[in-house]
Enzyme design. Structure first.
Site, PDB file in Angstrom:
ATOM      1  N   CYS A   1       0.868  -1.249   0.051  1.00 44.95           N
ATOM      2  CA  CYS A   1      -0.141  -0.081  -0.076  1.00 44.95           C
ATOM      3  C   CYS A   1       0.787   1.189   0.103  1.00 44.95           C
ATOM      4  CB  CYS A   1      -0.786  -0.137   1.421  1.00 44.95           C
ATOM      5  SG  CYS A   1      -2.244  -1.294   1.302  1.00 44.95           S
TER       6      CYS A   1
ATOM      7  N   HIS B   1      -9.177   3.210  -2.179  1.00 44.47           N
ATOM      8  CA  HIS B   1      -7.562   2.927  -1.957  1.00 44.47           C
ATOM      9  C   HIS B   1      -6.869   2.223  -3.183  1.00 44.47           C
ATOM     10  CE1 HIS B   1      -3.820   1.630  -0.345  1.00 44.47           C
ATOM     11  NE2 HIS B   1      -4.430   0.835   0.356  1.00 44.47           N
TER      12      HIS B   1
ATOM     13  N   CYS C   1      -0.030   2.842   6.378  1.00 45.01           N
ATOM     14  CA  CYS C   1       0.375   1.573   6.900  1.00 45.01           C
ATOM     15  C   CYS C   1       0.362   0.648   5.687  1.00 45.01           C
ATOM     16  CB  CYS C   1      -0.844   1.119   7.632  1.00 45.01           C
ATOM     17  SG  CYS C   1      -2.314   0.749   6.864  1.00 45.01           S
TER      18      CYS C   1
END
Length: 401
Positions: free
Chosen positions: A90, A356, A386
């Site tokens: 991510c 996302h 994160c």
């Protein structure tokens, strides 16, 4: 030598499923349209751009074979333009910017396009497999659980209730609705089809009808997985002080699965002068930090504090924060760890509302932060995410001029 951001551009975000507006647009095309928009916006002399660094998590199918170089070739910037694709899960889109900054600060490169792309409607999350999650000889001794279980573990360990996370999700949606109404996303572009017609011109996942009450009706997404597959037991074995995993996360308070791409133009002062552009922001610091892979999603706090120390700053020196909303409890915990109030965090909503797109998100957040700092005439911002497997990443930017 300093590294500067000259501009940032992102696409709209389309729902990452078969009904999403962008399913017919390849990830190469998503990335290419950002490159073309950058070139046209600034009448950019593309011969000066040396490399394209793109984050992309699912590097299979349409996203395989070095999509950064594929997009570079497809953009008509010139055959000289190189490309490399990276994967820090991510954090990939922000990692791309940080690597570009490192190249510039070292003097090895002068001008780089950095960002990310992810088409989650075309390349499903987890399609690339991998030993960390698929190989029992790695997952079992590592006490590795799915991210949703980690998010619920954070909520259980630190006492965040279902109402807490739903209230946070509601705020994200309402802030995104207000930002859309006020036309605050200046770095965003619409996506067009092969004939030049607009396919999507706003973030598709934002839901103005959201209420705390409607969020309260949604069933927890990870309860059955935790019980039937034994992941709750794995988490409790690692954190025995947690008697029960309270499953508080669901589709409405977790990041939405979407398609999208984003880029930033990163370069030296001399490179900007050569192409006739003034820098918008200076990259002050960039940090990463590893965490326990069971709870996994707590790296934001330590990575952010590490970046602040690197820059010689305190949390109070930062005007605005962009913290990726992977799950509501993750951001609540991060704000506590950093010591920052929600009024300075994700002021235009976040991934719970807008989505996302894995490899692109870090760069998207950077552009959103730049837009808002300029709109408010503020100076400093911190972007942080994160990362799966137990990592965190953070970057500090500062307005110049």
């Amino acid at each position: 030598m300093e590294a500067y951001i000259y501009d940032a551009i992102r696409t709209v975000r389309g729902k990452g499923n078969k009904k999403g507006a962008l399913i017919g647009i390849t990830p190469t095309e998503l990335a290419t349209q950002t490159l073309i928009a950058l070139k046209e916006k600034h009448n950019l002399d593309t011969t000066q751009v040396e490399d394209v660094i793109l984050g992309c998590v699912g590097q299979v199918k349409d996203q395989a074979a070095n999509i950064a170089k594929t997009a570079a070739q497809h953009s008509n910037y010139g055959d000289h333009l190189c490309g490399v694709t990276l994967n820090r899960f991510c954090g990939s889109g922000l990692e791309a910017i940080n690597q570009a900054a490192a190249y510039v600060k070292s003097g090895f490169r002068e001008l780089i396009v950095a960002g990310g792309v992810e088409s989650m409607s075309r390349v499903k999350m987890g399609a690339d497999g991998g030993g960390m999650f698929m190989d029992p000889s790695i997952a079992i001794p590592g006490n590795i659980v799915p991210q949703g279980i980690s998010a619920d573990l954070i909520a259980s360990k630190y006492g965040y209730s279902r109402n807490d996370v739903d209230q946070f999700a509601y705020t994200s949606q309402m802030r995104a609705v207000a930002a859309e109404k006020d036309n605050r996303f200046k770095s965003r572009i619409a996506i067009k089809d092969i004939d030049g017609f607009k396919v999507l011109d706003k973030d598709e996942n934002v839901r103005s009808s959201t209420t705390v009450e409607s969020l309260g009706t949604l069933k927890p997404s990870f309860a059955m997985m935790g019980a039937m597959a034994g992941f709750d037991a794995v988490a409790i074995d690692r954190y025995p002080e947690v008697e029960t995993i309270e499953h508080v996360h669901h589709a409405g308070n977790s990041s939405a699965i979407v398609d999208g791409a984003a880029i930033a133009l990163v370069g030296s002062k001399a490179a900007g002068e050569a192409i006739g552009l003034k820098p918008k922001f200076k990259i002050r610091a960039a940090a990463i930090h590893g965490t326990d892979p069971t709870i996994m999603l707590t790296g934001i706090g330590p990575a952010s504090l590490k970046a602040l120390t690197q820059a010689g700053m305190k949390p109070s020196d930062i005007d605005l924060f962009e913290i990726n909303e992977a799950f509501a409890a993750v951001v609540i915990k991060a704000m506590s760890d950093i010591g920052v109030d929600h009024s300075k965090v994700n002021v235009n909503g976040g991934a719970i509302a807008m989505g996302h797109p894995l490899g692109a998100t870090g760069c998207m957040l950077t552009g959103t932060l730049m837009d808002e700092l300029e709109r408010r005439n503020l100076s400093t911002g911190l972007v942080t995410l994160c990362i799966g497997g137990g990592m965190g990443i953070a970057t500090i930017i500062e307005r110049v001029g």
